[in-house]
Design a protein around this motif. Structure first.
Motif, PDB file in Angstrom:
ATOM      1  N   TRP A  29       0.960  -0.996  -0.003  1.00 46.06           N
ATOM      2  CA  TRP A  29      -0.039   0.000   0.231  1.00 46.06           C
ATOM      3  C   TRP A  29       0.947   1.358   0.097  1.00 46.06           C
ATOM      4  O   TRP A  29       2.104   1.308   0.660  1.00 46.06           O
ATOM      5  CB  TRP A  29      -1.000   0.067   1.147  1.00 46.06           C
ATOM      6  N   SER A  30       0.376   2.398  -0.638  1.00 46.93           N
ATOM      7  CA  SER A  30       1.139   3.406  -0.479  1.00 46.93           C
ATOM      8  C   SER A  30       0.343   4.681  -0.334  1.00 46.93           C
ATOM      9  O   SER A  30      -0.911   4.692  -0.460  1.00 46.93           O
ATOM     10  CB  SER A  30       1.774   3.709  -1.959  1.00 46.93           C
ATOM     11  N   ARG A  31       0.691   5.876   0.089  1.00 45.49           N
ATOM     12  CA  ARG A  31       0.057   6.924   0.255  1.00 45.49           C
ATOM     13  C   ARG A  31      -1.035   7.433  -0.666  1.00 45.49           C
ATOM     14  O   ARG A  31      -0.854   7.500  -1.777  1.00 45.49           O
ATOM     15  CB  ARG A  31       0.919   8.204   0.574  1.00 45.49           C
ATOM     16  N   GLY A  32      -2.384   7.434  -0.295  1.00 43.19           N
ATOM     17  CA  GLY A  32      -3.364   7.984  -1.097  1.00 43.19           C
ATOM     18  C   GLY A  32      -4.304   6.608  -1.675  1.00 43.19           C
ATOM     19  O   GLY A  32      -5.070   6.962  -2.522  1.00 43.19           O
ATOM     20  N   GLY A  33      -3.633   5.611  -1.389  1.00 44.42           N
ATOM     21  CA  GLY A  33      -4.288   4.441  -2.023  1.00 44.42           C
ATOM     22  C   GLY A  33      -6.038   4.158  -1.383  1.00 44.42           C
ATOM     23  O   GLY A  33      -6.128   4.631  -0.031  1.00 44.42           O
ATOM     24  N   VAL A  34      -6.562   3.483  -1.995  1.00 46.18           N
ATOM     25  CA  VAL A  34      -7.981   2.863  -1.421  1.00 46.18           C
ATOM     26  C   VAL A  34      -7.809   2.194  -0.331  1.00 46.18           C
ATOM     27  O   VAL A  34      -7.029   1.132  -0.501  1.00 46.18           O
ATOM     28  CB  VAL A  34      -8.774   2.393  -2.508  1.00 46.18           C
ATOM     29  N   MET A  35      -8.745   2.278   0.696  1.00 48.33           N
ATOM     30  CA  MET A  35      -8.594   1.427   1.824  1.00 48.33           C
ATOM     31  C   MET A  35      -9.506   0.046   1.875  1.00 48.33           C
ATOM     32  O   MET A  35      -9.185  -0.841   2.803  1.00 48.33           O
ATOM     33  CB  MET A  35      -8.913   2.068   3.150  1.00 48.33           C
ATOM     34  N   ALA A  36     -10.396  -0.064   1.150  1.00 45.11           N
ATOM     35  CA  ALA A  36     -11.264  -1.049   1.102  1.00 45.11           C
ATOM     36  C   ALA A  36     -10.551  -2.386   0.976  1.00 45.11           C
ATOM     37  O   ALA A  36     -11.024  -3.202   1.997  1.00 45.11           O
ATOM     38  CB  ALA A  36     -12.248  -0.886   0.080  1.00 45.11           C
ATOM     39  N   THR A  37      -9.771  -2.607   0.146  1.00 45.49           N
ATOM     40  CA  THR A  37      -8.989  -3.789   0.054  1.00 45.49           C
ATOM     41  C   THR A  37      -8.293  -4.323   1.491  1.00 45.49           C
ATOM     42  O   THR A  37      -8.292  -5.224   1.787  1.00 45.49           O
ATOM     43  CB  THR A  37      -7.973  -4.140  -0.887  1.00 45.49           C
ATOM     44  N   SER A  38      -7.910  -3.197   1.934  1.00 41.45           N
ATOM     45  CA  SER A  38      -6.919  -3.475   3.098  1.00 41.45           C
ATOM     46  C   SER A  38      -8.134  -4.054   4.382  1.00 41.45           C
ATOM     47  O   SER A  38      -7.677  -4.873   5.281  1.00 41.45           O
ATOM     48  CB  SER A  38      -6.344  -2.196   3.828  1.00 41.45           C
ATOM     49  N   ILE A  39      -9.096  -3.329   4.327  1.00 40.15           N
ATOM     50  CA  ILE A  39      -9.990  -3.662   5.453  1.00 40.15           C
ATOM     51  C   ILE A  39     -10.530  -5.115   5.069  1.00 40.15           C
ATOM     52  O   ILE A  39     -10.682  -5.842   6.170  1.00 40.15           O
ATOM     53  CB  ILE A  39     -11.229  -2.550   5.391  1.00 40.15           C
ATOM     54  N   GLY A  40     -10.706  -5.370   3.802  1.00 43.18           N
ATOM     55  CA  GLY A  40     -11.157  -6.705   3.724  1.00 43.18           C
ATOM     56  C   GLY A  40     -10.271  -7.834   3.952  1.00 43.18           C
ATOM     57  O   GLY A  40     -10.659  -8.717   4.520  1.00 43.18           O
ATOM     58  N   LEU A  41      -9.049  -7.805   3.894  1.00 40.79           N
ATOM     59  CA  LEU A  41      -7.905  -8.666   4.368  1.00 40.79           C
ATOM     60  C   LEU A  41      -7.808  -8.651   5.855  1.00 40.79           C
ATOM     61  O   LEU A  41      -7.695  -9.606   6.413  1.00 40.79           O
ATOM     62  CB  LEU A  41      -6.489  -8.198   3.705  1.00 40.79           C
ATOM     63  N   ALA A  42      -8.185  -7.548   6.375  1.00 43.33           N
ATOM     64  CA  ALA A  42      -8.009  -7.610   7.937  1.00 43.33           C
ATOM     65  C   ALA A  42      -9.256  -8.400   8.409  1.00 43.33           C
ATOM     66  O   ALA A  42      -9.228  -9.021   9.523  1.00 43.33           O
ATOM     67  CB  ALA A  42      -8.094  -6.102   8.685  1.00 43.33           C
ATOM     68  N   VAL A  43     -10.541  -8.449   7.722  1.00 41.53           N
ATOM     69  CA  VAL A  43     -11.666  -8.914   8.061  1.00 41.53           C
ATOM     70  C   VAL A  43     -11.268 -10.619   7.781  1.00 41.53           C
ATOM     71  O   VAL A  43     -11.580 -11.312   8.725  1.00 41.53           O
ATOM     72  CB  VAL A  43     -12.886  -8.628   7.126  1.00 41.53           C
ATOM     73  N   ALA A  44     -10.655 -10.918   6.715  1.00 37.69           N
ATOM     74  CA  ALA A  44     -10.503 -12.381   6.130  1.00 37.69           C
ATOM     75  C   ALA A  44      -9.464 -12.702   7.660  1.00 37.69           C
ATOM     76  O   ALA A  44      -9.412 -13.952   8.012  1.00 37.69           O
ATOM     77  CB  ALA A  44      -9.682 -12.283   5.092  1.00 37.69           C
ATOM     78  N   ASN A  45      -8.422 -11.797   7.819  1.00 42.38           N
ATOM     79  CA  ASN A  45      -7.527 -12.194   8.872  1.00 42.38           C
ATOM     80  C   ASN A  45      -7.989 -12.855  10.328  1.00 42.38           C
ATOM     81  O   ASN A  45      -7.616 -13.599  10.995  1.00 42.38           O
ATOM     82  CB  ASN A  45      -6.153 -11.399   9.054  1.00 42.38           C
ATOM     83  N   TYR A  46      -9.098 -11.958  10.582  1.00 38.38           N
ATOM     84  CA  TYR A  46      -9.902 -12.004  11.722  1.00 38.38           C
ATOM     85  C   TYR A  46     -10.550 -13.578  11.773  1.00 38.38           C
ATOM     86  O   TYR A  46     -10.364 -14.280  12.895  1.00 38.38           O
ATOM     87  CB  TYR A  46     -11.209 -11.135  11.906  1.00 38.38           C
ATOM     88  N   HIS A  47     -10.736 -14.044  10.576  1.00 35.95           N
ATOM     89  CA  HIS A  47     -11.628 -15.353  10.615  1.00 35.95           C
ATOM     90  C   HIS A  47     -10.660 -16.535  10.519  1.00 35.95           C
ATOM     91  O   HIS A  47     -10.787 -17.733  10.686  1.00 35.95           O
ATOM     92  CB  HIS A  47     -12.487 -15.701   9.196  1.00 35.95           C
ATOM     93  N   THR A  48      -9.418 -16.088   9.801  1.00 41.72           N
ATOM     94  CA  THR A  48      -8.153 -17.287   9.709  1.00 41.72           C
ATOM     95  C   THR A  48      -7.111 -17.307  11.110  1.00 41.72           C
ATOM     96  O   THR A  48      -6.593 -18.497  11.199  1.00 41.72           O
ATOM     97  CB  THR A  48      -7.238 -17.106   8.445  1.00 41.72           C
ATOM     98  N   GLY A  49      -7.365 -16.117  11.744  1.00 39.92           N
ATOM     99  CA  GLY A  49      -6.292 -16.163  13.015  1.00 39.92           C
ATOM    100  C   GLY A  49      -5.013 -16.159  12.598  1.00 39.92           C
ATOM    101  O   GLY A  49      -4.151 -16.611  13.418  1.00 39.92           O
ATOM    102  N   GLY A  50      -4.486 -15.761  11.700  1.00 34.97           N
ATOM    103  CA  GLY A  50      -3.071 -15.700  11.103  1.00 34.97           C
ATOM    104  C   GLY A  50      -2.524 -14.227  11.347  1.00 34.97           C
ATOM    105  O   GLY A  50      -2.931 -13.512  12.270  1.00 34.97           O
ATOM    106  N   ARG A  51      -1.839 -13.829  10.478  1.00 29.17           N
ATOM    107  CA  ARG A  51      -0.958 -12.447  10.335  1.00 29.17           C
ATOM    108  C   ARG A  51      -1.339 -11.687   9.366  1.00 29.17           C
ATOM    109  O   ARG A  51      -1.324 -12.080   8.003  1.00 29.17           O
ATOM    110  CB  ARG A  51       0.432 -12.507  10.512  1.00 29.17           C
ATOM    111  N   HIS A  52      -1.641 -10.362   9.361  1.00 30.79           N
ATOM    112  CA  HIS A  52      -1.992  -9.566   8.240  1.00 30.79           C
ATOM    113  C   HIS A  52      -1.035  -8.229   8.176  1.00 30.79           C
ATOM    114  O   HIS A  52      -0.966  -7.648   9.405  1.00 30.79           O
ATOM    115  CB  HIS A  52      -3.509  -8.810   8.372  1.00 30.79           C
ATOM    116  N   ILE A  53      -0.162  -8.245   7.233  1.00 29.82           N
ATOM    117  CA  ILE A  53       1.009  -7.448   7.372  1.00 29.82           C
ATOM    118  C   ILE A  53       1.017  -6.642   5.948  1.00 29.82           C
ATOM    119  O   ILE A  53       0.835  -7.077   4.937  1.00 29.82           O
ATOM    120  CB  ILE A  53       2.310  -8.089   7.320  1.00 29.82           C
TER     121      ILE A  53
END
Length: 219
Positions: free
Chosen positions: A49-73
């Protein structure tokens, strides 16, 4: 072991991402990527991710990580990008890990990646893919914001190390384009014929110019 698909986790992540991304327009990309990451039970999710990018995908990945219990970097190029990213994610109630630096440096300590999302608009996306240390279970690689022109010229094999077995790749006209590759699990032990009687496996690759898909068939 290899990546195993879980429809239940994919469905839950998809629905939760729809709810979390209500304020974003055209969030279909975030929902799809989130469902894929959760469905494959990704334990090491990495994005750029870089400055000015859309956040929707990042939020989606954080949601997925909640369900998998892994790491989101998230890998960002500079301090300004880190500050903006962290603030936006905290406002959404999420706090993934953030790594700053050039691809070779930032990706050095990230071992066992099984879900990687890079932005085609970043000039260094090819370098990031080239140095990524994928997991032994296999991995799903996604280039977002990929135009049809980029997809027609893009070849996953040209940016991977040659040791990664591409099971399938496809370009999807979702959002601004998604170029996706499924990397097979690492095979241990000898594949050539020897004292154990094992025979060498053969892989036949076929590229469909009409659909943009690449198929790998084992014989």
């Amino acid at each position: 072991m290899k990546l195993v698909w879980s429809p239940e986790k994919a469905s839950k992540a998809y629905i939760d991402t729809v709810k979390s991304c209500e304020i974003f327009r055209e969030s279909s990309v975030a929902e799809m990527i989130s469902a894929m990451a959760a469905g494959w039970d990704a334990q090491m999710i990495v994005e750029t991710w870089s400055r000015g990018g859309v956040m929707a995908t990042s939020i989606g990945l954080a949601v997925a990580n909640y369900h998998t219990g892994g790491r989101h970097i998230c890998v960002v190029p500079d301090e300004d990008s880190r500050t903006e990213y962290v603030e936006a994610m905290e406002n959404a109630g999420m706090s993934p890990e953030v790594v700053i630096g050039e691809p070779e440096e930032a990706m050095d300590g990230l071992i066992g990646i099984d879900f990687l999302v890079v932005d085609c608009r970043r000039n260094d996306f090819g370098r990031i893919l080239g140095v990524a240390k994928l997991g032994h279970r296999g991995a799903v690689l996604i280039c977002k914001n990929a135009s049809s022109r980029i997809a027609s010229d893009f070849r996953w094999r040209s940016v991977l190390d040659g040791k990664s077995r591409i099971v399938r790749s496809v370009f999807l006209p979702v959002g601004k384009g998604l170029d996706i590759a499924h990397i097979g699990a690492t095979v241990t032990g000898g594949g050539k014929k020897g004292g154990s009687g094992k025979t060498e496996s053969r892989w036949i690759r076929h590229f469909d110019r009409d659909s943009g898909e690449e198929f790998v068939i084992r014989k």
